[in-house]
Design an enzyme around this catalytic site. Structure first.
Site, PDB file in Angstrom:
ATOM      1  N   SER A 112      21.583  -3.132  31.076  1.00  0.00           N
ATOM      2  CA  SER A 112      21.184  -2.255  29.980  1.00  0.00           C
ATOM      3  C   SER A 112      19.688  -1.988  29.874  1.00  0.00           C
ATOM      4  CB  SER A 112      21.696  -2.815  28.655  1.00  0.00           C
ATOM      5  OG  SER A 112      23.084  -2.614  28.565  1.00  0.00           O
ATOM      6  N   SER A 216      26.432   0.375  21.349  1.00  0.00           N
ATOM      7  CA  SER A 216      27.487   1.141  22.006  1.00  0.00           C
ATOM      8  C   SER A 216      26.998   1.701  23.327  1.00  0.00           C
ATOM      9  CB  SER A 216      27.956   2.294  21.110  1.00  0.00           C
ATOM     10  OG  SER A 216      28.883   3.111  21.800  1.00  0.00           O
TER      11      SER A 216
END
Length: 396
Positions: A112, A216
């Site tokens: 991420s 998310s």
């Protein structure tokens, strides 16, 4: 990464991954991971690379990395920069069945941390007037989201859109799979971003857009598609043209469908149906713009220093990127911000993807930075040593 203000940075890293719920909990640095490392697979700690850094105890840092390698990581590499001086430390091994340490120039999946690259490009496009952070996503991506008229790019960047994270419903979770054969079939599947979004939008919003923070991965897949709609180019090429090439990040790449990692690299593992499985190779399209980039600690250090130093964004866009809100108290626009127990503030991002977990953090003044990559060992447990590492680097 829920309840960002209430939990310490290491504890909260589990939400920044790209796998399913249990996968995230295993793959992220702060989650419950451990290794039953065989004596033959443990390499002795190597000497520190580079000069001693002012105010930092290299021996204590090495002890922290050794503890990570003894309690969950197969191999660890850390790069600490302070006032232009660099210290590099390693622990553990590159392979479960070998004694070689993690290569100094190891490529790894950054998970991420990819989101910071994507957010940077979105903010560049906003600065150029090619998109507005506060216009509905449906303007550029009509029909993609059932609630696209109520969701903006700003909400996607800050995880306040209400979109379900598709990674909570991905049908691949190594600890839960019944056989290695099942995993081998699933790891080679190629996913179109439209299909990942459809998996999320087949479920209702978790909350009214803009009213809550809930991490998310779906939002960043949508942002990748937004970049493509605005520029007319694949989002990976845009990252290369606007960030990777200008900064000379020669070891950083957007792999697309490439399953293997460029050499040199270490290996990450899972235990599936009682067997130790090397999970290093997989089709990264499951992560796409939410987490597919490959890099090194040196390249991430250059990127983080350039971003926070104002090389990539105009002052106003950088200010917005760093700003959190009461709704999202520890997350700006693609940038995590946290206060350690000692009171020191750090900015950056964490990442996890099967086999790998990573950190790229900086003090706000950028004088002190830390990049860390670890590969996961086969068996479950709990990491130890990361909190001490963060405090020694940033609290001195």
């Amino acid at each position: 990464m829920s309840e960002p203000a209430a939990r310490s940075y290491p504890e909260r890293m589990h939400g920044a991954g790209t796998g399913g719920t249990r996968w995230r909990a295993r793959a992220a640095v702060a989650a419950a991971l451990a290794a039953s490392l065989l004596a033959c697979s443990a390499a002795p700690p190597g000497p520190a690379a580079g000069p001693a850094l002012p105010g930092i105890d290299a021996e204590l840092l090495q002890e922290s990395l050794d503890r990570l390698a003894a309690t969950g990581a197969q191999g660890v590499i850390a790069r600490i920069t302070r006032d232009g001086q660099v210290l590099e430390l390693r622990a553990g091994t590159a392979r479960h069945d070998g004694a070689e340490p993690v290569p100094h120039e190891a490529r790894f999946r950054i998970g991420s941390i990819t989101k910071v690259f994507v957010a940077t490009v979105v903010l560049q496009l906003a600065a150029e007037g090619r998109l507005s952070l506060d216009e509905p996503v449906s303007r550029h991506l009509p029909g993609l989201l059932p609630d696209g008229d109520r969701i903006t790019a700003r909400m996607l960047l800050q995880h306040t859109s209400g979109l379900v994270s598709y990674t909570d419903h991905v049908p691949i979770d190594p600890p839960a799979l019944s056989s290695v054969e099942e995993f081998e079939r699933l790891r080679h599947l190629h996913h179109a971003p439209e299909d990942l979004v459809a998996l999320a939008t087949s479920r209702p919003l978790e909350f009214e857009p803009g009213t809550r923070f809930e991490y998310s991965n779906t939002g960043y897949v949508v942002l990748g598609m937004l970049v493509e709609a605005v520029t007319g180019k694949p989002y990976g090429r845009v990252l290369e043209e606007r960030v990777i090439a200008p900064l000379g990040l020669r070891a950083t790449s957007v792999p697309g469908g490439r399953e293997s990692l460029p050499s040199p690299h270490a290996h990450g593992y899972e235990r599936i149906a009682g067997q130790v499985v090397d999970v290093t190779e997989l089709d990264p399209s499951i992560a796409w713009a939410a987490g597919e980039v490959v890099s090194t600690t040196a390249d991430l250090d250059r990127f983080l220093a350039a971003l926070l130093g104002g090389e990539l964004l105009p002052a106003e866009q950088l200010r917005q990127m760093r700003r959190s809100t009461p709704v999202s108290p520890a997350y700006g626009l693609g940038l995590q911000r946290d206060t350690l127990g000692c009171g020191a503030v750090v900015e950056g991002h964490s990442g996890s993807i099967p086999g790998f977990a990573s950190l790229a953090l900086s003090a706000p003044h950028t004088r002190t930075r830390l990049e860390l990559s670890l590969t996961t060992a086969p068996d479950a447990g709990a990491f130890r040593g990361q909190q001490e590492l963060l405090e020694e680097v940033f609290c001195g």
